[in-house]
Design a protein around this motif. Structure first.
Motif, short mmCIF file in Angstrom:
data_model
loop_
_atom_site.label_atom_id
_atom_site.label_comp_id
_atom_site.label_asym_id
_atom_site.label_seq_id
_atom_site.Cartn_x
_atom_site.Cartn_y
_atom_site.Cartn_z
N ASP A 1 12.05 -28.01 6.78
CA ASP A 1 12.06 -27.51 5.40
C ASP A 1 12.45 -26.03 5.32
O ASP A 1 13.07 -25.60 4.34
N GLY A 2 12.13 -25.26 6.37
CA GLY A 2 12.52 -23.85 6.36
C GLY A 2 14.02 -23.70 6.47
O GLY A 2 14.68 -23.05 5.64
N PHE B 1 12.70 -32.68 7.07
CA PHE B 1 11.34 -32.88 7.55
C PHE B 1 10.44 -31.87 6.85
O PHE B 1 10.45 -30.69 7.17
N ASN C 1 7.30 -30.31 6.42
CA ASN C 1 5.97 -30.09 7.02
C ASN C 1 5.31 -28.81 6.51
O ASN C 1 4.32 -28.35 7.06
N GLN D 1 5.95 -25.64 6.63
CA GLN D 1 5.77 -24.48 7.50
C GLN D 1 7.05 -24.19 8.29
O GLN D 1 7.88 -25.06 8.49
N TRP D 2 7.14 -22.94 8.72
CA TRP D 2 8.15 -22.56 9.71
C TRP D 2 7.54 -22.91 11.07
O TRP D 2 7.08 -22.05 11.82
N GLY D 3 7.58 -24.20 11.35
CA GLY D 3 6.74 -24.71 12.42
C GLY D 3 7.03 -24.14 13.80
O GLY D 3 6.11 -23.75 14.53
MG LIG Z 1 9.05 -26.84 8.64
#
Ligand SMILES: [Mg+2]
Ligand SMILES: Cc1ncc(C[n+]2csc(CCOP(=O)(O)OP(=O)(O)O)c2C)c(N)n1
Length: 631
Positions: free
Chosen positions: A505-506, A530, A532, A534-536
């Protein structure tokens, strides 16, 4: 009759067949110039304008599509693109255009071309050209520049454009005199192919105008050979004595069209074939000797097998540092093995890994020449062919079983997140299960691009291909925002193939506006996001090194399916595992049958796979009292 405009041509009218017609015949490679472009190019010395010389040289090089945003800087040339049979595909942001040119080049092997307004239009492209450089893409960036009479005075949109790209281009042609327009243009196109990387054509704006006498140069394509006889002999000798040879197939196998030769060589040796980092399409996944990719979130089977090698044949691979780091807790690189490296770019020989034999040659020709040397010989490994085949099959099965059972991440943070999210409204899917479902639903001949991020990297374990020129990732430049524009470029070059991008998503936020390019210009793709929140991938570092002190890692997102719809695409939210495969299939169907772009937004948990690398960070040290708790 008014001249045709770009708007007259929809993507369907501008079919693959038409593009193929426009190609110069490169069948007869060699020092012979590429002959016979189907679109006529003016012959002999003629009076023309520099704009005409530029456009005719594009035609001579088979250019049919250019990505970019229009601008006054090159309007005189742009005005005659359409009658020359060239479509300028307007994008949303020039970085997107650069990635599109990259994707176009990577799927077709032809030049990808990008153009923009001098100054900001051009500086917007730097990231994309850097990514294309590390992917060895023959991208030509045309950079109209401030006029020669204004340069240095601090005028409008003034910038020195050569230094911007110096590090990321193989060649920079600066049109220092309008009379040399065709010469520099042609050289940029020649060198992008011969040196396998981006080149820059820098044109002061005033140099498009005037009257010149000029002949359009014919494209020159240089035939690459197998390499030196002595090094090929030495390689054959090492392989003949090898007990456990392993082939590492890299980008050179893809770009050099060498999959078939690699297969024959692998079968003769009974050697497992591992692929380089993000080179998953360098060997057919359906082949019994295929073992999957090395590198971040690569195949454990590949790593365990190459660890046993006494001789590695690295075909078209630079064995880059990031792609050979320990993974899954395995420090797999076989330090005592003899390494034979075949590289078209001799400066990569022995650059990263110590080698025993370096062959400056083309992967296809070298593989063929090595096979010819060992084919009818008794090889030391002949006696163990069946035993090694069993080993390969066993390791592959073990990895497949592990992947199938790996339903979610098991580290403490991921487990906490999974528990926490059970209390939140909504249904959140485990990324690994999602990736497995997407893998199962992947259509034949798919082209897939991935972005940079945690889920995208985990995807590396689940992306398998049966044909080359199918997988596009930002390679070692590693920039977020890569996947969507790149797959748009790939689709433009291969409208008959399903085009699918993956992004977190980022990264999606950086690039999603190019959905408008898909919709406006009839270039349909399927974009998986995807979600989620967050900047996972970077948060994973804060988990591992900064005691979960999260800074700027959260993304409380809007509906990406909704934003997709607002841009004119289809949008679907998936929050049930059973729907993942069906959603992908439906979106691909809509892409192939109805020319529709779909954003498939998949709601994922916040769990995070292994970090990018373990060597890049260390535990924080603080000396100042005020920061003493931040350790
Ligand atoms: Mg993400
Ligand atoms: C242009 C750019 N900016 C920043 C980074 C650093 N970076 C690497 S991965 C990442 C997080 C990506 O987040 P997302 O796209 O949401 O994917 P996720 O990790 O959550 O799966 C960031 C910020 C980068 N690689 N490229």
């Amino acid at each position: 009759m008014p001249p045709a405009t770009t708007a007259d041509r929809s993507a369907t009218q501008w079919s693959d067949a038409k593009r193929a017609d426009a190609l110069p015949d490169e069948g007869a490679m060699g020092t012979q110039p590429g002959a016979g472009a189907a679109r006529a190019v003016v012959q002999g010395v003629q009076k023309m304008t520099p704009s005409e010389a530029f456009v005719e040289t594009l035609v001579a090089n088979g250019v049919t599509d250019i990505f970019g945003i229009m601008g006054s800087a090159f309007m005189d040339a742009m005005d005659i693109f359409a009658p020359a049979g060239i479509r300028l595909i307007p994008v949303v942001h020039e970085q997107g255009a650069g990635h599109m040119a990259d994707g176009y080049a990577r799927v077709s092997g032809r030049h990808g071309v990008v153009i923009g307004q001098n100054g900001p239009g051009i500086s917007n492209c730097v990231t994309a050209i850097a990514a294309a450089y590390w992917a060895h893409s023959p991208v030509v960036i045309v950079t109209p520049e401030t006029g020669t009479m204004g340069m240095g005075l601090g005028g409008f949109q003034e910038a020195n454009q050569l230094p911007m790209f110096e590090e990321f281009t193989k060649y920079q042609g600066h049109v220092n005199n309008p009379k040399r327009m065709a010469e520099f243009t042609a050289r940029c196109f020649d060198r992008a192919i011969s040196e396998m990387g981006p080149t820059q054509l820098n044109i002061p704006r005033d140099h498009f105008y005037g009257e010149i006498q000029c002949e359009i140069p014919k494209p020159m394509r240089v035939e690459r050979g197998a390499g030196g006889e002595k090094s090929l002999d030495a390689a054959a000798e090492l392989l003949a004595q090898a007990k456990f040879p392993v082939i590492l197939a890299g980008g050179g196998v893809v770009m050099g069209d060498a999959v078939e030769e690699t297969r024959l060589l692998a079968e003769r040796l009974g050697a497992p074939v591992v692929t380089g980092y993000l080179r998953n399409d360098a060997f057919p996944a359906s082949h019994p000797l295929w073992c999957g990719p090395l590198g971040y979130q690569g195949s454990k089977a590949a790593m365990k097998l190459i660890a046993q090698a006494d001789v590695v044949l690295a075909l078209g691979s630079r064995m880059g540092p990031f792609g050979t780091l320990p993974q899954h807790g395995l420090d797999y690189w076989p330090k005592d093995a003899k390494i034979i490296q075949v590289e078209a770019d001799h400066t990569n020989l022995g650059l990263v890994k110590k080698i025993s034999v370096g062959i400056a040659g083309d992967a296809k020709a070298a593989a063929r020449a090595i096979l010819a040397r060992i084919d009818r010989k008794q090889l030391a490994c002949d006696a163990t062919k069946a035993e090694r085949a069993r080993k390969v099959a066993d390791e592959k099965k073990a990895w497949e079983d592990e992947l199938s059972g790996w339903s979610h991440e098991k580290d403490a943070y991921s487990l906490d997140m999974i528990e926490e999210q059970k209390k939140e409204p909504g249904n959140w899917l485990h990324p690994r299960q999602v990736l497995r479902e997407l893998e199962k639903a992947m259509p034949a001949h798919a082209m897939v691009s991935t972005d940079i991020g945690n889920i995208n990297s985990v995807a590396n374990s689940y992306l398998r291909f049966d044909e080359p020129r199918s997988f596009f990732a930002p390679m070692s430049f590693g920039n977020c925002g890569y996947a969507l524009p790149t797959i748009i470029g790939a689709k433009t070059a291969a409208m008959h193939r399903p085009a699918i991008s993956y992004a977190g998503d980022g990264a999606w936020g950086m690039s999603m506006s190019e959905i408008m390019t898909c919709v406006r210009h009839g270039i349909p793709v399927t974009a998986v996001v995807f979600h989620n929140r967050q900047w996972g991938a970077e948060k994973k570092n804060q988990v591992d090194f900064y005691s979960r002190r999260f800074v700027a890692g959260e993304l409380d997102n809007e509906s990406f399916a909704g934003i997709g719809k607002a841009m004119g695409a289809e949008g679907v939210v998936v929050d049930r595992l059973d729907d993942v495969g069906a959603a992908l299939r439906k979106a691909v169907d809509a892409q192939m049958k109805d020319g529709k772009t779909t954003v498939v937004e998949i709601m994922c948990t916040r769990e995070l796979g292994d970090p990018f690398r373990r060597d890049a960070l260390s535990k924080p040290v603080r000396f100042l009292d005020k920061y003493k708790d931040y350790v």
